[in-house]
Design an enzyme around this catalytic site. Structure first.
Site, PDB file in Angstrom:
ATOM      1  N   ARG A  37       1.293 -12.801  -4.324  1.00 19.42           N
ATOM      2  CA  ARG A  37       2.592 -12.257  -4.736  1.00 19.42           C
ATOM      3  C   ARG A  37       3.486 -13.310  -5.379  1.00 19.42           C
ATOM      4  O   ARG A  37       4.245 -13.001  -6.302  1.00 19.42           O
ATOM      5  CB  ARG A  37       3.300 -11.630  -3.530  1.00 19.42           C
ATOM      6  CG  ARG A  37       2.727 -10.274  -3.178  1.00 19.42           C
ATOM      7  CD  ARG A  37       3.422  -9.664  -1.989  1.00 19.42           C
ATOM      8  NE  ARG A  37       3.136  -8.239  -1.895  1.00 19.42           N
ATOM      9  CZ  ARG A  37       3.539  -7.472  -0.894  1.00 19.42           C
ATOM     10  NH1 ARG A  37       4.238  -7.984   0.095  1.00 19.42           N
ATOM     11  NH2 ARG A  37       3.250  -6.188  -0.888  1.00 19.42           N
ATOM     12  N   GLY A 373       2.483  -0.378   0.257  1.00 27.32           N
ATOM     13  CA  GLY A 373       3.145   0.924   0.339  1.00 27.32           C
ATOM     14  C   GLY A 373       3.586   1.440  -1.021  1.00 27.32           C
ATOM     15  O   GLY A 373       3.459   2.623  -1.326  1.00 27.32           O
TER      16      GLY A 373
HETATM   17  C1  3PG Z   1       5.099  -4.756   1.634  1.00 24.64           C
HETATM   18  O1  3PG Z   1       4.653  -5.783   2.120  1.00 24.64           O
HETATM   19  O2  3PG Z   1       4.499  -3.679   1.671  1.00 24.64           O
HETATM   20  C2  3PG Z   1       6.400  -4.818   0.910  1.00 24.64           C
HETATM   21  O3  3PG Z   1       6.847  -6.124   0.819  1.00 24.64           O
HETATM   22  C3  3PG Z   1       7.423  -3.919   1.548  1.00 24.64           C
HETATM   23  O4  3PG Z   1       7.695  -4.340   2.845  1.00 24.64           O
HETATM   24  P1  3PG Z   1       8.277  -3.299   3.885  1.00 24.64           P
HETATM   25  O5  3PG Z   1       7.164  -2.339   4.189  1.00 24.64           O
HETATM   26  O6  3PG Z   1       8.689  -4.100   5.091  1.00 24.64           O
HETATM   27  O7  3PG Z   1       9.435  -2.584   3.244  1.00 24.64           O
END
Ligand code: 3PG
Ligand code: MG
Length: 396
Positions: A37, A373
């Site tokens: 990332r 997600g």
């Molecule tokens: C992830 O790692 O999926 C994103 O950075 C979003 O993080 P979160 O699910 O804590 O919002």
């Protein structure tokens, strides 16, 4: 996608704030174990630096409690890694909402603003907080594709109030690549959705159940589906209150001739530990004191066969506790099957990227997304709030 692009704007001497997704995995000593990332954010950062911006970056890390910065929530490891990658010092700025003047940044230099999720109001997308942040910049750049499914103050609110709000190159590239791949997927379309919790992924599972030909579940999610199939899971991680939802999903899939393959064998242990002894068992023979930590070899073989015949594969989440080698064979088999499959494969999510790195198959995956997600929600066909607000700003 009709949005302003970072590359169309003039940044010289301007205060530019880029929202990144630097939510990377750390080991117990706080070292970054997987930095995809961070590396994926570099093109946007270099663009702004070369254009002589007074550059600020921010990101969340984990899910801290708002209003308190615990040492483990700090972006310090990210600042260190960024400094190495950019070959210049990247100072980490604390209390940036109240005590920071971006004009102190020399044009062509960059600072990292501490974990934005410790600011009160971030998660709830508070207008008051977003306005304060918007006042810090002339241009807001959204480049955190991995967090674009969240409407939070740094992903959505600030884009409403900043003088200019635009998309960064990573966000644009992800939307482009995933959109192209998923508009008309080659069938069978196989999705692997694994991980510890059903509840956070339940709506995604439901929508996918209406679209994919095979829905492979793994981890705590699979345990909940095992329960829903009437099997015993001992003291494995699962969400008993969601068993009915899992049943609905299985019925939905069955009704359209699609399937949720349920493991026929599993790997169990009596404790969750790196030194735990792994025992392969028939899924019907799990004891009361067992924890299921991986799928068994027969199940892995079945999934590998399925993946070999797929037209498109979407992979989010390891099917076992692959960090411990004795519970990693299921994930390794699945990973190698995806790598070997002629299917167009898309993978995303922090743990998935870690598994890809561990088994060294990155160059055999068609597209690796920085979203977990976010990419599942995109696949569901949902509007990503952080993208929607950029579109609204461009239309104004
Ligand atoms: C992830 O790692 O999926 C994103 O950075 C979003 O993080 P979160 O699910 O804590 O919002
Ligand atoms: Mg997540």
């Amino acid at each position: 996608m009709n949005v302003f692009r970072m590359t169309e704007l003039d940044f010289a001497g301007k205060r530019v704030l880029i929202r990144e997704d630097f939510n990377v995995p750390l080991d117990e000593k706080g070292n970054i174990t997987e930095d995809t990332r961070i590396r994926a954010a570099l093109p946007g950062i270099w663009h702004a630096l070369k254009a002589q911006a007074r550059l600020m970056l921010t990101s969340h890390l984990g899910r801290p409690t708002e209003g308190e910065l615990k040492p483990e929530d700090s972006l310090a490891p990210v600042a260190k890694r960024l400094s190495e990658l950019l070959g210049m010092e990247v100072p980490l700025v604390q209390n940036w909402i109240s005590d920071f003047d971006p004009m102190t940044i020399v044009p062509g230099k960059v600072v990292l603003l501490e974990n934005c999720r410790v600011n009160k109001g971030e998660k709830k997308n508070s207008d008051e907080l977003a306005q304060k942040m918007a006042r810090l910049c002339d241009v807001f750049v959204m480049d955190a594709f991995g967090t674009s499914h969240r409407a939070e103050a740094t992903t959505h609110g600030i884009a409403k109030f900043a003088p200019i709000a635009c998309a960064g190159p990573l966000l644009a590239a992800e939307l482009d690549a995933l959109g192209k791949a998923l508009a008309h997927p080659a069938r069978p379309l196989v999705a692997i959705v694994a991980g510890s919790k059903v509840s956070t992924k339940l709506t995604i599972l439901k929508t996918l159940a209406g679209k994919v030909d095979n829905l492979i579940v793994g981890g705590g999610i699979a345990n909940t589906f095992l329960l829903a199939s009437g099997l015993k899971i001992g003291k494995s991680l699962a969400e008993a209150d969601l068993v009915n939802e899992a049943k609905v999903i299985m019925d939905m899939m069955a009704a359209r001739g699609a399937s949720v393959p349920i493991p026929i064998d599993v790997v169990c242990a009596k404790e969750f530990a790196a030194t735990a002894t792994a025992t392969v068992k028939n899924a019907r023979e799990v004891a009361g004191d067992d924890m299921i930590l991986d799928i068994g070899p027969q199940s892995a073989k079945q999934l590998a066969a399925l993946l070999g015949k797929a037209g498109t594969i979407v992979w989010n989440g390891p099917v076992g506790v692959f960090e411990f080698d004795q519970f990693g064979k299921g994930t390794e088999t699945v990973a190698r099957a995806i790598a070997a499959s002629p299917a167009f494969s898309i993978a995303g999510g922090g743990d998935t990227l870690a598994a890809i790195a561990k088994y060294r198959i990155a160059d055999q995956i068609s597209y690796i997304s920085t979203g977990g997600g976010a990419f599942l929600e995109f696949l569901e066909g949902k509007k990503l709030p952080a993208v929607e607000i950029l579109e609204q700003r461009a239309a104004r």
